[in-house]
Design an enzyme around this catalytic site. Structure first.
Site, mmCIF file in Angstrom:
data_model
loop_
_atom_site.group_PDB
_atom_site.id
_atom_site.type_symbol
_atom_site.label_atom_id
_atom_site.label_comp_id
_atom_site.label_asym_id
_atom_site.label_seq_id
_atom_site.Cartn_x
_atom_site.Cartn_y
_atom_site.Cartn_z
ATOM 1 N N GLY A 10 0.838 -1.207 0.000
ATOM 2 C CA GLY A 10 0.000 0.000 0.000
ATOM 3 C C GLY A 10 0.868 1.252 0.000
ATOM 4 O O GLY A 10 2.106 1.174 0.021
ATOM 5 N N LEU A 12 1.276 3.829 2.319
ATOM 6 C CA LEU A 12 2.085 4.030 3.528
ATOM 7 C C LEU A 12 3.041 2.859 3.737
ATOM 8 O O LEU A 12 4.190 3.055 4.156
ATOM 9 C CB LEU A 12 1.167 4.196 4.750
ATOM 10 C CG LEU A 12 1.900 4.410 6.074
ATOM 11 C CD1 LEU A 12 2.783 5.656 6.035
ATOM 12 C CD2 LEU A 12 0.909 4.500 7.226
ATOM 13 N N ALA A 71 -5.426 -2.377 5.773
ATOM 14 C CA ALA A 71 -6.772 -2.041 6.232
ATOM 15 C C ALA A 71 -7.719 -2.074 5.047
ATOM 16 O O ALA A 71 -7.293 -2.030 3.892
ATOM 17 C CB ALA A 71 -6.800 -0.642 6.858
ATOM 18 N N TYR A 135 -16.544 2.684 8.397
ATOM 19 C CA TYR A 135 -15.068 2.703 8.419
ATOM 20 C C TYR A 135 -14.549 3.271 9.747
ATOM 21 O O TYR A 135 -13.726 2.640 10.427
ATOM 22 C CB TYR A 135 -14.555 3.528 7.229
ATOM 23 C CG TYR A 135 -13.066 3.797 7.244
ATOM 24 C CD1 TYR A 135 -12.152 2.781 7.005
ATOM 25 C CD2 TYR A 135 -12.583 5.091 7.483
ATOM 26 C CE1 TYR A 135 -10.780 3.047 7.012
ATOM 27 C CE2 TYR A 135 -11.221 5.362 7.487
ATOM 28 C CZ TYR A 135 -10.328 4.329 7.249
ATOM 29 O OH TYR A 135 -8.975 4.600 7.260
ATOM 30 N N LYS A 139 -12.493 1.392 13.025
ATOM 31 C CA LYS A 139 -11.201 1.842 13.558
ATOM 32 C C LYS A 139 -11.323 2.154 15.059
ATOM 33 O O LYS A 139 -10.389 1.904 15.829
ATOM 34 C CB LYS A 139 -10.711 3.069 12.788
ATOM 35 C CG LYS A 139 -10.279 2.755 11.355
ATOM 36 C CD LYS A 139 -8.970 1.971 11.312
ATOM 37 C CE LYS A 139 -8.407 1.876 9.914
ATOM 38 N NZ LYS A 139 -7.062 1.313 9.862
HETATM 39 N N1 LIG Z 1 -5.554 6.981 3.159
HETATM 40 C C1 LIG Z 1 -5.915 7.849 4.106
HETATM 41 O O1 LIG Z 1 -6.264 9.018 3.854
HETATM 42 C C2 LIG Z 1 -5.896 7.418 5.558
HETATM 43 C C3 LIG Z 1 -6.353 8.279 6.536
HETATM 44 C C4 LIG Z 1 -6.314 7.873 7.862
HETATM 45 C C5 LIG Z 1 -5.848 6.628 8.193
HETATM 46 N N2 LIG Z 1 -5.430 5.781 7.205
HETATM 47 C C6 LIG Z 1 -4.952 4.454 7.589
HETATM 48 O O2 LIG Z 1 -3.576 4.357 7.260
HETATM 49 C C7 LIG Z 1 -3.268 3.007 6.877
HETATM 50 C C8 LIG Z 1 -2.552 2.997 5.543
HETATM 51 O O3 LIG Z 1 -3.381 3.593 4.553
HETATM 52 P P1 LIG Z 1 -3.002 3.539 3.002
HETATM 53 O O4 LIG Z 1 -3.705 4.663 2.352
HETATM 54 O O5 LIG Z 1 -1.541 3.368 2.847
HETATM 55 O O6 LIG Z 1 -3.750 2.185 2.585
HETATM 56 P P2 LIG Z 1 -3.662 1.363 1.211
HETATM 57 O O7 LIG Z 1 -2.809 2.050 0.214
HETATM 58 O O8 LIG Z 1 -5.067 0.973 0.858
HETATM 59 O O9 LIG Z 1 -2.854 0.070 1.697
HETATM 60 C C9 LIG Z 1 -3.408 -0.914 2.476
HETATM 61 C C10 LIG Z 1 -2.812 -2.223 2.031
HETATM 62 O O10 LIG Z 1 -3.373 -3.258 2.862
HETATM 63 C C11 LIG Z 1 -3.715 -4.347 2.007
HETATM 64 N N3 LIG Z 1 -4.745 -5.178 2.625
HETATM 65 C C12 LIG Z 1 -6.089 -5.021 2.574
HETATM 66 N N4 LIG Z 1 -6.691 -6.044 3.187
HETATM 67 C C13 LIG Z 1 -5.717 -6.857 3.649
HETATM 68 C C14 LIG Z 1 -5.702 -8.101 4.335
HETATM 69 N N5 LIG Z 1 -6.842 -8.717 4.691
HETATM 70 N N6 LIG Z 1 -4.522 -8.663 4.649
HETATM 71 C C15 LIG Z 1 -3.360 -8.072 4.275
HETATM 72 N N7 LIG Z 1 -3.295 -6.917 3.608
HETATM 73 C C16 LIG Z 1 -4.469 -6.314 3.289
HETATM 74 C C17 LIG Z 1 -4.197 -3.676 0.746
HETATM 75 O O11 LIG Z 1 -4.219 -4.616 -0.317
HETATM 76 P P3 LIG Z 1 -5.289 -4.420 -1.516
HETATM 77 O O12 LIG Z 1 -4.969 -3.104 -2.132
HETATM 78 O O13 LIG Z 1 -5.014 -5.605 -2.384
HETATM 79 O O14 LIG Z 1 -6.642 -4.430 -0.858
HETATM 80 C C18 LIG Z 1 -3.161 -2.575 0.578
HETATM 81 O O15 LIG Z 1 -2.009 -3.048 -0.103
HETATM 82 C C19 LIG Z 1 -4.596 2.245 6.923
HETATM 83 O O16 LIG Z 1 -4.722 1.618 8.182
HETATM 84 C C20 LIG Z 1 -5.627 3.339 6.818
HETATM 85 O O17 LIG Z 1 -6.863 2.960 7.398
HETATM 86 C C21 LIG Z 1 -5.438 6.142 5.895
#
Ligand SMILES: NC(=O)c1ccc[n+]([C@@H]2O[C@H](COP(=O)([O-])OP(=O)(O)OC[C@H]3O[C@@H](n4cnc5c(N)ncnc54)[C@H](OP(=O)(O)O)[C@@H]3O)[C@@H](O)[C@H]2O)c1
Length: 300
Positions: A10, A12, A71, A135, A139
């Site tokens: 992902g 991050l 996530a 969502y 969390k």
């Molecule tokens: N993006 C934001 O604005 C934001 C804001 C606040 C908090 N956060 C939190 O910060 C964290 C990182 O966010 P991000 O934007 O980097 O997320 P992201 O790019 O969606 O990366 C999440 C990764 O987790 C993988 N994943 C999903 N389900 C899974 C499972 N069951 N087992 C193993 N891996 C799995 C996804 O794979 P797939 O792509 O194949 O599903 C993806 O590679 C998350 O916890 C998110 O909730 C994000």
């Protein structure tokens, strides 16, 4: 230190693998989809919803920390997929806590400003939670199980993540850039306030926090609080696009599927007080983001 990174493919996750490897840590990357090459080698397959798989994959690695960025992150998609969201965001973290207990590792995992209702931001860590959608509720439940576990774990709430890397889901900033590059007009909300957070800078801060042995709940985000509309205008300016293509709209007019916290944003005093860390502001982040886009493109 030996660090397991879960969700390593992902946005991050990739930035964390990059920062941790560059700092000389041994990194073992896992994600749902295997095979993405990272600085720490190919990502290994792992579905965190499968307790047996988590145990079998993580126990032999015997890490100092499990860094969980995996996530179910789709805010609107979460509304129709509550079971799936809870399986990943709640049960998945429970499985990682068990693996942490079995190996003596500590867990760092990510939460969000969507645990708040956006009536009284910016929020500090002690503000009362009141998630508006599935969502955010998942969390909040995750935060509770980590706290109940009682171990020296680290939960970091962040928001409005942006940045670019190979094969990631799109994010708000990349969407804005792509639309402006295509000379499309975009409607962007003026009443959703928050701190845009460059994923690479968040990775730098998270790494520094774990290197200091951080535990507890902290808010970590970019230093500047702006509306989405202002953020889009700053992006346009930094990349030399026409700001007039960004039309102001209210959240009510836009009609997104899930309710969003409007007056959000974080007070970042805890990060400064307990770790002596300072997140980048928008100007410096924008410079770094421009370099990322030059290197990896904007996903078009
Ligand atoms: N993006 C934001 O604005 C934001 C804001 C606040 C908090 N956060 C939190 O910060 C964290 C990182 O966010 P991000 O934007 O980097 O997320 P992201 O790019 O969606 O990366 C999440 C990764 O987790 C993988 N994943 C999903 N389900 C899974 C499972 N069951 N087992 C193993 N891996 C799995 C996804 O794979 P797939 O792509 O194949 O599903 C993806 O590679 C998350 O916890 C998110 O909730 C994000």
């Amino acid at each position: 230190m030996k660090l397991v990174v879960v969700g390593a493919a992902g946005l991050l996750g990739q930035k964390l693998v990059e920062a941790a490897t560059a700092s000389g840590h041994t990194v073992i990357p896992f994600d749902l989809a295997s095979g993405l090459p990272t600085l720490a080698g190919l990502v290994h397959p792992l579905d965190i919803t499968d307790a047996g798989e988590v145990s079998a994959a993580i126990r032999p690695t015997d890490p100092a920390w499990i860094l969980n960025t995996a996530a179910f992150t789709g805010v609107d998609a979460s509304e129709a997929n509550e079971e799936k969201v809870r399986a990943v965001n709640v049960d998945g973290v429970r499985n990682l806590l068990k693996a942490a207990a079995a190996t003596g590792a500590r867990l760092m995992t990510l939460s969000t400003d969507y645990v708040f209702d956006g009536r009284r931001g910016p929020y500090d860590e002690n503000a009362l939670r009141n998630p508006l959608g599935v969502y955010g509720a998942s969390k909040a439940e995750m935060e509770d199980i980590v706290e109940k576990d009682g171990g020296p774990h680290l939960v970091v709430r962040t928001m409005v993540l942006y940045g670019t890397a190979p094969k990631i889901r799109t994010n708000f900033a990349l969407w804005v850039l792509r639309q402006l590059r295509a000379e499309e007009e975009i409607r962007v909300v003026t009443d959703q306030m928050g701190n845009p957070t460059l994923a690479a800078d968040l990775a730098r801060l998270l790494l520094a926090m774990i290197e200091q042995g951080g535990a507890g709940l902290y808010h970590v985000a970019g230093a500047d609080r702006v509306s989405r509309h202002e953020f889009a205008r700053i992006l346009a300016g930094a990349f030399g696009f026409d700001e007039r293509k960004i039309l102001p709209v209210t959240t009510q007019e836009l009609g997104q599927q899930a309710d969003r916290p409007l007056a959000s944003g974080f007070v970042l005093e805890g990060l400064r007080r307990d770790f002596g860390l300072q997140p980048l502001g928008l100007e410096a982040s924008m410079e770094q983001f421009r370099q990322e886009v030059e290197r990896y493109g904007d996903g078009t």
